[in-house]
Design an enzyme around this catalytic site. Structure first.
Site, PDB file in Angstrom:
ATOM      1  CB  ILE A 174      -0.981   0.034   1.196  1.00 18.67           C
ATOM      2  CG1 ILE A 174      -0.250  -0.102   2.525  1.00 18.67           C
ATOM      3  CG2 ILE A 174      -2.036  -1.038   1.057  1.00 18.67           C
ATOM      4  CD1 ILE A 174      -1.176  -0.036   3.741  1.00 18.67           C
ATOM      5  CG  ASP A 175      -0.035   4.383  -2.615  1.00 20.67           C
ATOM      6  OD1 ASP A 175       0.660   3.624  -3.300  1.00 20.67           O
ATOM      7  OD2 ASP A 175      -1.082   4.906  -3.031  1.00 20.67           O
ATOM      8  CE  LYS A 176       6.056   9.052   1.602  1.00 20.62           C
ATOM      9  NZ  LYS A 176       5.593  10.132   2.520  1.00 20.62           N
TER      10      LYS A 176
END
EC number: 5.4.99.-
Length: 305
Positions: free
Chosen positions: A138-140
């Site tokens: 998942i994105d930062k």
């Protein structure tokens, strides 16, 4: 060597060079961008720029030269991680907003992988030394649940479920706008953005099938809290799809409204539910996580307006 080209849009007129690049390349830290500028790796309108405070104008053409990443020797780091479940095959962790999943340029330390290496001696090796155990990402700036494989047999089994879209993944997001319908499905192919190569977009040519189901949980005056279920898992899928239908995520630096109102670190997106079949027992397992503090605080502010 990797060359990246950007064109400054009207809304970014007057932005500082280092700030603009780090926002557009949201997987690279601002300090690393400043190093690239200092090393003469950034051009604006074909001129090498060495000051990070350079102001940008609409239609400025930016060229960024990113050197090949150094060969990494990953170091385990004693970073606390929220482990929701663990056995000899699988780990489920609740990733905080702001933590990068695995090392990348500008993020060689402090990642989830560094923390996992300290916590566990056994992680799958299928994705190489940079991404041990990592089955999906998942994105930062997205918080929430991730499954980690502790051996290669478990990794292959979990990856197969991802490929056949049988893993249950449900997110909560706060979006701009008051969604009129109670629920719906966005079926629109996603591929590389035709201009900004760091972004994704709904495109017919070279786009891959992407399906997101949404349901409104609660409506506010100018915002909606939504539940989103992924049928496919394209890069930035939820962020792209919600922006595409006119309801971008609050705080999204790439696809959202540029003006910051709530001083958020990133998009208000939380991977709330994760369900999959266990690689050994074949039992269906499901995990749920509470909305994190940053998300609850945001909702409190929204309700106060």
């Amino acid at each position: 060597m990797k060359d990246i080209k950007l064109i400054v849009e009207n809304l970014e007129n007057g932005s500082r060079l280092d700030s603009y690049i780090s926002k557009q390349l949201n997987n690279i830290s601002r300090s690393y961008v400043q190093k690239l500028i200092k090393d003469g790796k950034v051009k604006v309108n074909n001129e090498i720029i060495v000051t990070k405070k350079q102001k940008l104008n609409e239609n400025d053409k930016i060229e960024i030269e990113i050197p090949e990443p150094e060969k990494l020797k990953l170091e385990p780091e004693d970073i606390p991680i929220d482990i929701v479940y663990e056995d000899e095959d699988v780990l489920v962790v609740n990733k905080p907003q702001g933590m990068v999943v695995h090392p990348s340029p500008g993020h060689y330390k402090g990642t989830l992988v560094n923390a996992l290496l300290y916590h566990s001696k056994n992680l799958s090796s299928i994705n190489g030394i940079i991404r041990p155990g990592i089955v999906h990402r998942i994105d930062k700036d997205t918080s929430g649940l991730l499954m980690i494989a502790k051996n290669n047999i478990a990794h292959n089994f979990l990856a197969a479920q991802l490929k056949e879209h049988s893993i249950n993944r449900i997110y909560n997001a706060l979006v701009h706008g008051n969604i009129k319908t109670n629920s719906g499905t966005i079926d629109a192919p996603i591929g590389r953005h035709p201009v900004n190569r760091l972004k994704r977009a709904v495109v017919e040519k070279n786009g891959k099938k992407a399906v997101t189901h949404f349901k409104v949980i609660e409506r506010y005056s100018n915002y909606s809290l939504v539940e989103l279920k992924l049928e496919t898992g394209r890069t930035h899928q939820i962020r792209v799809h919600m922006s595409y239908i006119g309801y971008p995520l609050v705080g999204d630096p790439l696809y959202g409204i540029k003006k910051k109102k709530f001083n958020l670190q990133g998009q208000a997106l939380h991977a709330k539910l994760l369900g999959f079949r266990h690689p050994k027992t074949l039992e269906y397992m499901e995990f749920n996580s509470e909305l994190p503090y940053y998300f609850k605080s945001l909702l409190k502010k929204i309700k106060g307006y």
